[in-house]
Write a protein that holds these residues in place. Sequence first.
Motif, short mmCIF file in Angstrom:
data_model
loop_
_atom_site.label_atom_id
_atom_site.label_comp_id
_atom_site.label_asym_id
_atom_site.label_seq_id
_atom_site.Cartn_x
_atom_site.Cartn_y
_atom_site.Cartn_z
N PHE A 42 0.83 -1.21 0.00
CA PHE A 42 0.00 0.00 0.00
C PHE A 42 0.86 1.26 0.00
N ALA A 43 2.01 1.19 0.70
CA ALA A 43 2.91 2.34 0.70
C ALA A 43 3.41 2.66 -0.70
N GLU A 44 3.63 1.60 -1.50
CA GLU A 44 4.11 1.80 -2.87
C GLU A 44 3.08 2.53 -3.73
N PRO A 53 3.85 7.61 -8.73
CA PRO A 53 2.75 8.41 -9.31
C PRO A 53 1.91 7.66 -10.34
N ILE A 54 2.45 6.59 -10.95
CA ILE A 54 1.72 5.88 -11.98
C ILE A 54 0.41 5.32 -11.44
N TYR A 55 0.43 4.83 -10.20
CA TYR A 55 -0.78 4.27 -9.62
C TYR A 55 -1.84 5.35 -9.40
N LEU A 69 -6.87 8.12 -10.94
CA LEU A 69 -7.57 9.36 -11.26
C LEU A 69 -8.16 9.31 -12.67
N ARG A 70 -7.42 8.71 -13.61
CA ARG A 70 -7.95 8.57 -14.97
C ARG A 70 -9.19 7.68 -14.98
N SER A 71 -9.14 6.60 -14.21
CA SER A 71 -10.29 5.69 -14.14
C SER A 71 -11.51 6.41 -13.57
N LEU A 72 -11.30 7.19 -12.51
CA LEU A 72 -12.41 7.93 -11.91
C LEU A 72 -12.95 8.98 -12.88
N TYR A 73 -12.04 9.65 -13.59
CA TYR A 73 -12.48 10.68 -14.55
C TYR A 73 -13.33 10.05 -15.65
N VAL A 74 -12.84 8.96 -16.23
CA VAL A 74 -13.58 8.30 -17.31
C VAL A 74 -14.92 7.81 -16.80
N SER A 75 -14.93 7.19 -15.61
CA SER A 75 -16.17 6.64 -15.08
C SER A 75 -17.18 7.74 -14.76
N LEU A 76 -16.73 8.83 -14.16
CA LEU A 76 -17.63 9.94 -13.85
C LEU A 76 -18.15 10.59 -15.12
#
Length: 289
Positions: free
Chosen positions: A56-58, A63-65, A70-77
Amino acid sequence: MASSQGKEARTGWLLISPPAIYALLLLAAPLATVLIYSVLTGGRGEIGLPFTLSNFAELFQKPIYQSVMLRSLYVSLAVTFVTVVLAYPIAYFVSFHVSPSKKALWLFLITIPFWTSYVIRVALWRTILGYEGIVDSALINIGVINEPLNILSNGMLSMIITLSHAYAPFAVLPIFVSLEKVDRSLLEAGQDLGESRLMTFIRVTLPLTMPGVIAAVLIVFIPTVGDYVTPELIGGGKVPLIANLIESQMLKIRDQAQGSAIAVAAMFVVGMVSLVFVLLNRRFLGGQK
């Protein structure tokens, strides 16, 4: 009396035991496995003790994760917004302007896309949106554009279009149900008091149907966050979402521990966003009492 109650209790347990066992085996057990894997030490195809939170720390260190989440949330919203905005007028038309004898037929027609495989429907959008595809050919033939747009090259836009089409029926049905429950006499009373149709819709119809709208939002939002097929086929793997990242960790890099940690983090984020919509739904339901 006590023996009768005991017999009823045993009968109740016998009735619920098959679905309970089914839920434990197919829902709880896999989820528990992912949770345990997320705190184990993993590597190239290996996983074991000791327990650790480094997975989880990784997620916060790389930043890739964060960018993929964020991209997934943006597309889904975005898909949720487009789908619900387009689905509401359709549901409104069927509920208010279609005769009761034909409503079932309209709902039947709305569900026709489900007759074909989801993968086939997604793959067909490659032909529609691709270079010199149906959209490009039509626009060139009518003189709107001179060169192909190749919408498919814009990975996020093409995914939003494809997912909005795929999940549109899921949004239409709950909104339609909420519209059917609206008391038509309230709308007539609003117009008798001098309100326009638009203001009656804004002040009466829309608030009364918000539980259906929020239900549609949840039905569309939750599965689109974890969609794997559309980014793979439409985005060509160049614009991965969180499901593609999990697949890469699990099957290609073979780090099941890190892949499980990503999955758990994604479930937590989706759960928090969904909780906001659930609380909004309870607020609207409470306001109608």
